[in-house]
Write a protein that holds these residues in place. Structure first.
Motif, PDB file in Angstrom:
ATOM      1  N   TYR A  75       0.748  -1.421   0.012  1.00  0.00           N
ATOM      2  CA  TYR A  75      -0.058  -0.021  -0.058  1.00  0.00           C
ATOM      3  C   TYR A  75       0.889   1.212  -0.021  1.00  0.00           C
ATOM      4  CZ  TYR A  75      -3.237  -3.530   1.562  1.00  0.00           C
ATOM      5  OH  TYR A  75      -4.000  -4.734   1.533  1.00  0.00           O
ATOM      6  N   GLY A  76       1.777   1.102  -0.764  1.00  0.00           N
ATOM      7  CA  GLY A  76       2.765   2.315  -0.990  1.00  0.00           C
ATOM      8  C   GLY A  76       3.580   2.576   0.226  1.00  0.00           C
ATOM      9  N   GLN A  77       3.698   1.709   1.258  1.00  0.00           N
ATOM     10  CA  GLN A  77       4.429   1.834   2.554  1.00  0.00           C
ATOM     11  C   GLN A  77       5.700   0.872   2.503  1.00  0.00           C
ATOM     12  OE1 GLN A  77       4.624   4.664   4.460  1.00  0.00           O
ATOM     13  NE2 GLN A  77       3.050   5.438   3.407  1.00  0.00           N
ATOM     14  N   TYR A  78       7.021   1.029   2.971  1.00  0.00           N
ATOM     15  CA  TYR A  78       7.820   0.056   2.952  1.00  0.00           C
ATOM     16  C   TYR A  78       7.681  -0.772   4.472  1.00  0.00           C
ATOM     17  CZ  TYR A  78      10.594   1.028  -1.188  1.00  0.00           C
ATOM     18  OH  TYR A  78      10.910   1.435  -2.524  1.00  0.00           O
ATOM     19  N   LEU A  79       7.653  -2.084   4.185  1.00  0.00           N
ATOM     20  CA  LEU A  79       7.410  -2.800   5.542  1.00  0.00           C
ATOM     21  C   LEU A  79       8.775  -3.112   6.213  1.00  0.00           C
ATOM     22  CD1 LEU A  79       5.443  -5.659   3.655  1.00  0.00           C
ATOM     23  CD2 LEU A  79       4.745  -3.692   5.036  1.00  0.00           C
ATOM     24  N   TYR A  80       9.986  -2.732   5.643  1.00  0.00           N
ATOM     25  CA  TYR A  80      11.365  -2.736   6.427  1.00  0.00           C
ATOM     26  C   TYR A  80      11.967  -1.506   6.311  1.00  0.00           C
ATOM     27  CZ  TYR A  80       9.724  -7.590   6.357  1.00  0.00           C
ATOM     28  OH  TYR A  80       8.701  -8.896   6.461  1.00  0.00           O
ATOM     29  N   ASP A  81      13.030  -1.411   7.196  1.00  0.00           N
ATOM     30  CA  ASP A  81      13.989  -0.295   7.028  1.00  0.00           C
ATOM     31  C   ASP A  81      15.360  -0.796   6.465  1.00  0.00           C
ATOM     32  OD1 ASP A  81      12.260   1.747   8.359  1.00  0.00           O
ATOM     33  OD2 ASP A  81      12.456   0.279   9.993  1.00  0.00           O
ATOM     34  N   ALA A  82      15.339  -1.946   6.802  1.00  0.00           N
ATOM     35  CA  ALA A  82      16.791  -2.639   6.119  1.00  0.00           C
ATOM     36  C   ALA A  82      16.574  -4.153   5.726  1.00  0.00           C
ATOM     37  CB  ALA A  82      17.951  -2.459   7.099  1.00  0.00           C
ATOM     38  N   LEU A  83      17.761  -4.598   4.712  1.00  0.00           N
ATOM     39  CA  LEU A  83      17.616  -5.621   4.113  1.00  0.00           C
ATOM     40  C   LEU A  83      18.933  -6.519   4.143  1.00  0.00           C
ATOM     41  CD1 LEU A  83      16.107  -7.811   2.431  1.00  0.00           C
ATOM     42  CD2 LEU A  83      16.881  -6.622   0.589  1.00  0.00           C
ATOM     43  N   ILE A  84      19.037  -7.695   4.686  1.00  0.00           N
ATOM     44  CA  ILE A  84      20.148  -8.569   4.802  1.00  0.00           C
ATOM     45  C   ILE A  84      19.996  -9.668   3.879  1.00  0.00           C
ATOM     46  CG2 ILE A  84      21.671  -9.833   6.136  1.00  0.00           C
ATOM     47  CD1 ILE A  84      20.865  -8.314   8.819  1.00  0.00           C
ATOM     48  N   LEU A  85      20.857  -9.862   2.962  1.00  0.00           N
ATOM     49  CA  LEU A  85      20.848 -11.083   1.899  1.00  0.00           C
ATOM     50  C   LEU A  85      21.989 -11.843   2.228  1.00  0.00           C
ATOM     51  CD1 LEU A  85      20.258  -8.842  -1.570  1.00  0.00           C
ATOM     52  CD2 LEU A  85      18.412 -10.131  -0.143  1.00  0.00           C
ATOM     53  N   PHE A  86      21.556 -12.929   2.988  1.00  0.00           N
ATOM     54  CA  PHE A  86      22.549 -14.026   3.252  1.00  0.00           C
ATOM     55  C   PHE A  86      22.092 -15.272   2.421  1.00  0.00           C
ATOM     56  CE2 PHE A  86      24.275 -12.876   7.700  1.00  0.00           C
ATOM     57  CZ  PHE A  86      25.138 -11.513   7.242  1.00  0.00           C
ATOM     58  N   CYS A  87      21.735 -14.819   1.235  1.00  0.00           N
ATOM     59  CA  CYS A  87      21.356 -16.192   0.252  1.00  0.00           C
ATOM     60  C   CYS A  87      22.286 -16.061  -1.048  1.00  0.00           C
ATOM     61  CB  CYS A  87      19.770 -15.905  -0.006  1.00  0.00           C
ATOM     62  SG  CYS A  87      19.489 -14.131  -0.300  1.00  0.00           S
ATOM     63  N   PRO A  88      23.510 -16.548  -0.738  1.00  0.00           N
ATOM     64  CA  PRO A  88      24.327 -16.000  -2.221  1.00  0.00           C
ATOM     65  C   PRO A  88      24.094 -17.199  -3.103  1.00  0.00           C
ATOM     66  CG  PRO A  88      25.405 -17.200  -0.178  1.00  0.00           C
ATOM     67  CD  PRO A  88      24.254 -16.749   0.284  1.00  0.00           C
ATOM     68  N   ALA A  89      23.169 -18.183  -2.917  1.00  0.00           N
ATOM     69  CA  ALA A  89      23.224 -19.261  -4.081  1.00  0.00           C
ATOM     70  C   ALA A  89      21.658 -18.977  -4.891  1.00  0.00           C
ATOM     71  CB  ALA A  89      22.895 -20.595  -3.408  1.00  0.00           C
ATOM     72  N   ALA A  90      20.930 -17.806  -4.065  1.00  0.00           N
ATOM     73  CA  ALA A  90      19.830 -17.577  -4.785  1.00  0.00           C
ATOM     74  C   ALA A  90      19.659 -17.027  -6.148  1.00  0.00           C
ATOM     75  CB  ALA A  90      18.845 -16.621  -3.802  1.00  0.00           C
ATOM     76  N   ASP A  91      19.256 -17.870  -7.067  1.00  0.00           N
ATOM     77  CA  ASP A  91      19.127 -17.257  -8.478  1.00  0.00           C
ATOM     78  C   ASP A  91      18.132 -16.242  -8.627  1.00  0.00           C
ATOM     79  OD1 ASP A  91      21.290 -18.729  -9.682  1.00  0.00           O
ATOM     80  OD2 ASP A  91      19.958 -20.514  -9.577  1.00  0.00           O
ATOM     81  N   ARG A  92      16.955 -16.455  -8.063  1.00  0.00           N
ATOM     82  CA  ARG A  92      16.105 -15.528  -8.182  1.00  0.00           C
ATOM     83  C   ARG A  92      15.245 -15.524  -6.628  1.00  0.00           C
ATOM     84  NH1 ARG A  92      11.483 -17.711 -12.295  1.00  0.00           N
ATOM     85  NH2 ARG A  92      10.574 -15.814 -11.509  1.00  0.00           N
ATOM     86  N   LEU A  93      14.401 -14.311  -6.443  1.00  0.00           N
ATOM     87  CA  LEU A  93      13.896 -14.099  -5.257  1.00  0.00           C
ATOM     88  C   LEU A  93      12.381 -14.438  -5.455  1.00  0.00           C
ATOM     89  CD1 LEU A  93      15.864 -11.021  -3.994  1.00  0.00           C
ATOM     90  CD2 LEU A  93      16.148 -13.245  -3.329  1.00  0.00           C
ATOM     91  N   GLY A  94      11.788 -14.645  -4.270  1.00  0.00           N
ATOM     92  CA  GLY A  94      10.123 -14.767  -4.353  1.00  0.00           C
ATOM     93  C   GLY A  94       9.514 -13.494  -4.211  1.00  0.00           C
ATOM     94  N   GLY A  95       7.963 -13.566  -4.378  1.00  0.00           N
ATOM     95  CA  GLY A  95       7.226 -12.572  -4.399  1.00  0.00           C
ATOM     96  C   GLY A  95       7.552 -11.521  -5.392  1.00  0.00           C
ATOM     97  N   GLY A  96       7.909 -11.944  -6.381  1.00  0.00           N
ATOM     98  CA  GLY A  96       8.359 -10.824  -7.394  1.00  0.00           C
ATOM     99  C   GLY A  96       9.660  -9.805  -7.218  1.00  0.00           C
ATOM    100  N   LEU A  97      10.263 -10.040  -6.140  1.00  0.00           N
ATOM    101  CA  LEU A  97      11.400  -9.136  -5.952  1.00  0.00           C
ATOM    102  C   LEU A  97      12.686  -9.623  -7.045  1.00  0.00           C
ATOM    103  CD1 LEU A  97      11.959  -9.350  -2.073  1.00  0.00           C
ATOM    104  CD2 LEU A  97      10.737  -7.815  -3.344  1.00  0.00           C
ATOM    105  N   ASP A  98      13.078  -8.666  -7.385  1.00  0.00           N
ATOM    106  CA  ASP A  98      14.358  -8.630  -8.410  1.00  0.00           C
ATOM    107  C   ASP A  98      15.251  -7.525  -8.067  1.00  0.00           C
ATOM    108  OD1 ASP A  98      13.070  -6.486  -9.136  1.00  0.00           O
ATOM    109  OD2 ASP A  98      12.227  -7.168 -11.245  1.00  0.00           O
ATOM    110  N   LEU A  99      16.210  -7.582  -9.048  1.00  0.00           N
ATOM    111  CA  LEU A  99      17.388  -6.473  -8.805  1.00  0.00           C
ATOM    112  C   LEU A  99      16.553  -5.267  -8.719  1.00  0.00           C
ATOM    113  CD1 LEU A  99      20.538  -5.867  -8.952  1.00  0.00           C
ATOM    114  CD2 LEU A  99      20.484  -5.782 -11.331  1.00  0.00           C
ATOM    115  N   ALA A 100      15.825  -4.820  -9.806  1.00  0.00           N
ATOM    116  CA  ALA A 100      15.221  -3.243  -9.643  1.00  0.00           C
ATOM    117  C   ALA A 100      14.657  -3.149  -8.400  1.00  0.00           C
ATOM    118  CB  ALA A 100      14.343  -3.256 -10.831  1.00  0.00           C
TER     119      ALA A 100
END
Length: 402
Positions: A75-100
């Motif tokens: 709804y136009g509001q960010y749910l988190y203030d920071a992101l930690i990516l400890f998933c080096p082998a992930a070729d793609r992310l779920g939920g439509g998350l991508d590089l952009a």
């Protein structure tokens, strides 16, 4: 890269280049963090690091990288203030998350930690490539850590970083910092003898990345990019370390201290400044005018505070600067301080009119504000009067001379 890959990157605001945007007027650290993992086992293997964040007041939300319900905003509001990516082998992310989506998250002022390793996917490498280039395994035949695996020189003991009680253990890939990124900093570097290559193949040509050009970790909005996920692991935290060629052996590595201080920086627990009570006016006056006139003498002051982890304290430094600019800086001044958080200076408004930052118009003199006779204009006065005199004489001669 031959550098141990840990890099810092930060975004800055305009008037005071050292100031970062404040997320909260009260506390910049009371925030939610989304942690994406390849496997929930990482939650246990890196529990010391995660617990240190919880103990400092952060709320961690652990999810698998391929979770179809992943979302950074709603709804136009960010749910988190920071992101930690400890998933080096992930070729793609779920939920439509991508590089952009991740880059947009960072560009909107949120923080990011990326932990990679030798199995880093194209997605993770592309995220790291936004501030440099991810390379192959870092190998060092002089500054490796002595281990049970004889000849394994990919486990590196590095002390080319901020001061610590013991060397930091690093095992992973290197990262080269983009020279065009003036906000990127190497915080962990390899020795001059290190290089980046595959340890399972012969080195038939010189490595493209070698020596201290290799970043073992790096930092942007604020961002940390680490070429080693093991850098944050319990195993490396608890491991003893002895650097090759040294007789001194440490009971515990410096990893816990290093990553704790690093996380304090990226999550704004240290090095976080805020500027309040910005004021400016003509010298000898107290009210802020709607605009200035060229060559006016101007006073500028601002109060700067630093977050200590528990409260805002006066920031004390001797290199705080202010810019007064229109398209490019016209005035760059180092501010004086009373060592109680107040920074101030005086300068003359440039003899150029327009709209300057700090969004203040600068106008020229009005016609009735100039001196009646300007010394530098005497040649023009002479030319004007001589032209009139010449025209008068010519008229007399022309009209009355037969």
């Amino acid at each position: 890269m031959a550098n141990l890959s840990v890099v810092l990157i930060t975004t800055l605001i305009s008037l005071l280049p050292i100031l970062t945007h404040s997320f909260s007027p009260e506390s910049p650290t009371d925030r939610r963090i989304l942690v994406l993992l390849d496997d929930f086992a990482t939650r246990s293997s890196h529990s010391i690091f995660f617990n240190s964040l919880r103990n400092r007041g952060f709320e961690l939300d652990f999810k698998l990288a391929d979770d179809p319900k992943l979302a950074l905003h709603r709804y136009g509001q960010y749910l988190y203030d920071a992101l930690i990516l400890f998933c080096p082998a992930a070729d793609r992310l779920g939920g439509g998350l991508d590089l952009a989506a991740i880059l947009e998250f960072v560009d909107s002022g949120h923080d990011l930690i990326v932990g990679a390793d030798v199995n880093a996917s194209d997605l993770i490498r592309n995220i790291a490539a936004e501030s440099g280039d991810a390379s192959a395994v870092v190998i060092d035949h002089t500054s490796y850590a002595i281990s049970e695996t004889d000849g394994d020189h990919t486990l590196i003991a590095s002390d080319n970083f901020i001061e610590s009680d013991a060397p930091v253990l690093f095992k992973g890939i290197g990262h080269s910092l983009n020279a065009a990124n003036s906000l990127g900093l190497k915080v962990l570097s390899a020795s001059s003898a290190a290089y980046s290559a595959s340890p399972k193949s012969k080195l038939l040509s010189p490595p493209t990345l070698a020596g201290s050009a290799i970043s073992l970790a790096r930092n942007n909005a604020r961002i940390i990019i680490s070429g080693s996920l093991d850098l944050f692991s319990n195993r490396f935290f608890k491991s003893g370390v002895q650097k090759a060629g040294s007789s001194k052996k440490y009971e515990r590595s410096g990893n816990e201290q290093f990553t704790t201080e690093l996380s304090k920086w990226v999550f704004h627990e240290r090095g976080h400044l805020k500027a309040v009570n910005v004021r400016h006016h003509k010298v000898g006056e107290t009210d802020e005018p709607a605009m200035y006139r060229i060559n006016d003498d101007l006073e500028y002051a601002v109060d700067i505070y630093e977050w200590s982890g528990t409260r805002w304290e006066p920031y004390v430094a001797n290199d705080v600067q202010v810019q007064f600019y229109m398209m490019s800086p016209y005035v760059l001044k180092t501010l004086s301080t009373d060592k109680k958080g107040v920074y101030y200076t005086t300068f003359k408004v440039p003899d150029v009119y327009g709209v300057f930052q700090f969004k203040i118009p600068v106008r020229p003199f009005r016609h009735n504000e100039y001196e009646r006779f300007i010394t530098t204009a005497f040649p023009y006065y002479g030319a004007s009067f001589s032209t009139m005199a010449g025209f008068f004489i010519f008229s007399i001669v022309y009209l009355y001379n037969k």
